[in-house]
Design a protein around this motif. Structure first.
Motif, mmCIF file in Angstrom:
data_model
loop_
_atom_site.group_PDB
_atom_site.id
_atom_site.type_symbol
_atom_site.label_atom_id
_atom_site.label_comp_id
_atom_site.label_asym_id
_atom_site.label_seq_id
_atom_site.Cartn_x
_atom_site.Cartn_y
_atom_site.Cartn_z
ATOM 1 N N PRO A 249 0.815 -1.232 0.000
ATOM 2 C CA PRO A 249 0.000 0.000 0.000
ATOM 3 C C PRO A 249 0.838 1.267 0.000
ATOM 4 O O PRO A 249 0.500 2.236 -0.689
ATOM 5 C CB PRO A 249 -0.816 -0.141 1.290
ATOM 6 N N ALA A 250 1.923 1.266 0.750
ATOM 7 C CA ALA A 250 2.777 2.464 0.807
ATOM 8 C C ALA A 250 3.410 2.763 -0.539
ATOM 9 O O ALA A 250 3.642 3.929 -0.874
ATOM 10 C CB ALA A 250 3.847 2.293 1.866
ATOM 11 N N ASP A 251 3.675 1.727 -1.338
ATOM 12 C CA ASP A 251 4.269 1.932 -2.661
ATOM 13 C C ASP A 251 3.293 2.695 -3.564
ATOM 14 O O ASP A 251 3.685 3.612 -4.291
ATOM 15 C CB ASP A 251 4.606 0.589 -3.312
ATOM 16 N N VAL A 252 2.028 2.323 -3.511
ATOM 17 C CA VAL A 252 1.015 2.981 -4.329
ATOM 18 C C VAL A 252 0.818 4.414 -3.864
ATOM 19 O O VAL A 252 0.722 5.344 -4.676
ATOM 20 C CB VAL A 252 -0.314 2.210 -4.261
ATOM 21 N N ARG A 253 0.778 4.602 -2.567
ATOM 22 C CA ARG A 253 0.517 5.929 -1.999
ATOM 23 C C ARG A 253 1.615 6.925 -2.339
ATOM 24 O O ARG A 253 1.386 8.141 -2.339
ATOM 25 C CB ARG A 253 0.356 5.792 -0.482
ATOM 26 N N ALA A 254 2.784 6.447 -2.659
ATOM 27 C CA ALA A 254 3.916 7.342 -2.920
ATOM 28 C C ALA A 254 3.863 7.997 -4.293
ATOM 29 O O ALA A 254 4.606 8.950 -4.556
ATOM 30 C CB ALA A 254 5.226 6.570 -2.782
ATOM 31 N N TYR A 255 2.985 7.511 -5.154
ATOM 32 C CA TYR A 255 2.910 8.060 -6.514
ATOM 33 C C TYR A 255 1.708 8.995 -6.659
ATOM 34 O O TYR A 255 0.705 8.846 -5.956
ATOM 35 C CB TYR A 255 2.810 6.922 -7.540
ATOM 36 N N PRO A 256 1.797 9.963 -7.579
ATOM 37 C CA PRO A 256 0.646 10.835 -7.820
ATOM 38 C C PRO A 256 -0.561 10.016 -8.277
ATOM 39 O O PRO A 256 -0.409 9.012 -8.983
ATOM 40 C CB PRO A 256 1.126 11.775 -8.935
ATOM 41 N N MET A 257 -1.745 10.444 -7.882
ATOM 42 C CA MET A 257 -2.961 9.725 -8.283
ATOM 43 C C MET A 257 -3.978 10.713 -8.835
ATOM 44 O O MET A 257 -4.124 11.823 -8.331
ATOM 45 C CB MET A 257 -3.554 8.952 -7.104
ATOM 46 N N VAL A 258 -4.682 10.278 -9.879
ATOM 47 C CA VAL A 258 -5.732 11.085 -10.499
ATOM 48 C C VAL A 258 -7.075 10.454 -10.126
ATOM 49 O O VAL A 258 -7.323 9.274 -10.403
ATOM 50 C CB VAL A 258 -5.589 11.128 -12.033
ATOM 51 N N LEU A 259 -7.929 11.257 -9.485
ATOM 52 C CA LEU A 259 -9.237 10.795 -9.036
ATOM 53 C C LEU A 259 -10.338 11.669 -9.620
ATOM 54 O O LEU A 259 -10.092 12.838 -9.955
ATOM 55 C CB LEU A 259 -9.337 10.844 -7.507
ATOM 56 N N PRO A 260 -11.551 11.123 -9.738
ATOM 57 C CA PRO A 260 -12.687 11.982 -10.115
ATOM 58 C C PRO A 260 -12.935 13.017 -9.028
ATOM 59 O O PRO A 260 -12.606 12.797 -7.857
ATOM 60 C CB PRO A 260 -13.856 10.998 -10.219
ATOM 61 N N MET A 261 -13.498 14.141 -9.403
ATOM 62 C CA MET A 261 -13.704 15.234 -8.456
ATOM 63 C C MET A 261 -14.747 14.870 -7.401
ATOM 64 O O MET A 261 -15.597 14.012 -7.614
ATOM 65 C CB MET A 261 -14.143 16.492 -9.206
ATOM 66 N N LYS A 262 -14.652 15.524 -6.248
ATOM 67 C CA LYS A 262 -15.660 15.358 -5.211
ATOM 68 C C LYS A 262 -17.007 15.816 -5.755
ATOM 69 O O LYS A 262 -17.093 16.777 -6.505
ATOM 70 C CB LYS A 262 -15.289 16.166 -3.971
ATOM 71 N N GLY A 263 -18.055 15.129 -5.343
ATOM 72 C CA GLY A 263 -19.378 15.437 -5.841
ATOM 73 C C GLY A 263 -19.830 14.482 -6.928
ATOM 74 O O GLY A 263 -21.020 14.401 -7.234
ATOM 75 N N THR A 264 -18.877 13.735 -7.532
ATOM 76 C CA THR A 264 -19.243 12.703 -8.494
ATOM 77 C C THR A 264 -19.588 11.431 -7.731
ATOM 78 O O THR A 264 -19.130 11.209 -6.611
ATOM 79 C CB THR A 264 -18.104 12.418 -9.472
ATOM 80 N N TYR A 265 -20.383 10.578 -8.356
ATOM 81 C CA TYR A 265 -20.844 9.386 -7.664
ATOM 82 C C TYR A 265 -19.710 8.388 -7.430
ATOM 83 O O TYR A 265 -19.718 7.650 -6.445
ATOM 84 C CB TYR A 265 -21.980 8.732 -8.468
ATOM 85 N N ILE A 266 -18.713 8.341 -8.331
ATOM 86 C CA ILE A 266 -17.660 7.338 -8.188
ATOM 87 C C ILE A 266 -16.566 7.778 -7.217
ATOM 88 O O ILE A 266 -15.767 6.942 -6.789
ATOM 89 C CB ILE A 266 -17.031 6.978 -9.554
ATOM 90 N N ARG A 267 -16.532 9.052 -6.851
ATOM 91 C CA ARG A 267 -15.486 9.487 -5.921
ATOM 92 C C ARG A 267 -15.582 8.785 -4.562
ATOM 93 O O ARG A 267 -14.560 8.295 -4.050
ATOM 94 C CB ARG A 267 -15.538 11.007 -5.760
ATOM 95 N N PRO A 268 -16.771 8.688 -3.933
ATOM 96 C CA PRO A 268 -16.836 7.965 -2.657
ATOM 97 C C PRO A 268 -16.412 6.507 -2.781
ATOM 98 O O PRO A 268 -15.790 5.954 -1.858
ATOM 99 C CB PRO A 268 -18.313 8.080 -2.259
ATOM 100 N N ALA A 269 -16.718 5.865 -3.901
ATOM 101 C CA ALA A 269 -16.310 4.476 -4.107
ATOM 102 C C ALA A 269 -14.792 4.360 -4.140
ATOM 103 O O ALA A 269 -14.204 3.426 -3.573
ATOM 104 C CB ALA A 269 -16.916 3.937 -5.400
#
Length: 318
Positions: A192-212
């Motif tokens: 998990p720490a390996d993944v967390r160390a890299y930049p991540m692109v997520l959908p914006m807050k307010g979209t339905y898939i962001r909480p998932a």
């Protein structure tokens, strides 16, 4: 007491109500109608005087229709839609092509809908598809206003599904997509720490898939990344993934073509808990236009073909 149609009623009154319901703001409605805010406010006041009802209330978060406003809105949208259809049939005297008005969420825009359109055009040359993009919430508003015949994509939050119908086509997870050659693809045991160390692109807050996405990151022990980009733009997210080491947490349908073409890979992380239904959303009341029904039949066939192929592809990528 039976009400009669008031001769003061004009088309601009109905257009004003529909615009206010869609944009929830006098300023935005005025911009959409190419009118001044005072003209929109005047039309609303006149319509309230004609109906003898309060049709809208102003709050801090914007304008909201009253129950009476929602009743009138439903019929106003139908009336405007009927007029629009009538004008489309005018002109040469020949039967105009039938339009299918669809709303597309990103997860369906890359593969599902284009495949369905190609098959539909081969069978029904008289049908013309008008496709609109946007967020789930925006497209559902347009569906309720009868500006769209159906919306295609992930199921929305239950609170937004009141009064509309959803037909499940297949399940789809989010995946962690990276460029070929990404350092994490060579990691002997991904932590998990390996993944967390890299930049991540997520959908914006307010979209339905962001909480998932957030729920999965927390429950898997990855947590929120140190560097985060939030965007609704698939173009920008794809560029960040391809030109650097960013991890794009994205619905499988959005990245599917990149995976097929070897332009992206998925990290060996089990993201199946993020799976959600992809399908067709309609009003579920009344009869759909013939063109929409024909298009839905084609969509069902294409979705059936995609189920097994997606399952095999995910197994290979995983």
């Amino acid at each position: 007491m039976l009400r009669t149609l008031d001769p003061r009623l004009r088309l601009r009154h109905l257009q004003c109500l529909v615009a206010l319901a869609s944009h929830r703001s006098v300023l935005k409605a005025a911009d959409a109608l190419a009118q001044t805010p005072s003209a929109v406010s005047k039309s609303l006041a006149e319509l309230e005087a004609i109906t003898g009802e309060t049709l809208a209330l102003r709050h801090r978060k914007g304008l909201e229709l009253t129950p009476a406003g929602h009743i009138l809105l439903r019929h106003a949208a139908q009336a405007i839609g009927a007029l629009r259809d009538g004008f489309e049939l005018l002109g040469t005297g020949e039967k105009a092509p039938e339009h299918v008005r669809i709303g597309i969420l990103p997860t369906a825009a890359a593969t599902l809908v284009p495949n369905a359109i190609r098959q539909m055009q081969a069978r029904y040359s008289h049908l013309v598809v008008t496709a609109h993009g946007g967020t789930n919430a925006d497209l559902l508003v347009r569906l309720k206003l009868r500006e769209l015949d159906l919306v295609i994509g992930r199921i929305s939050h239950p609170s937004e599904m009141v009064g509309i119908s959803f037909e499940h086509l297949y399940m789809e997870p989010l995946v962690m997509a990276v460029r070929p050659g990404h350092p994490l693809l060579d990691a002997p045991a991904l932590q998990p720490a390996d993944v967390r160390a890299y930049p991540m692109v997520l959908p914006m807050k307010g979209t339905y898939i962001r909480p998932a996405a957030e729920t999965f990151l927390q429950s898997s022990g990855i947590g929120m990344p140190q560097q985060l980009v939030e965007t609704l733009s698939s173009t920008m997210a794809r560029s960040l993934m391809r030109t650097g080491d960013a991890i794009w947490f994205v619905p499988y349908g959005v990245i599917e073509l990149d995976l097929d073409d070897g332009l992206a890979r998925t990290l060996p992380v089990d993201t199946s808990p993020t799976s959600a239904a992809v399908g067709l959303t309609t009003l579920g009341t009344g009869e759909l236009p013939e063109g929409a029904r024909l298009f839905i039949d084609v969509m069902r066939e294409v979705a059936s073909e995609m189920r097994n192929r997606n399952r095999r592809s995910l197994m290979q990528e995983g």
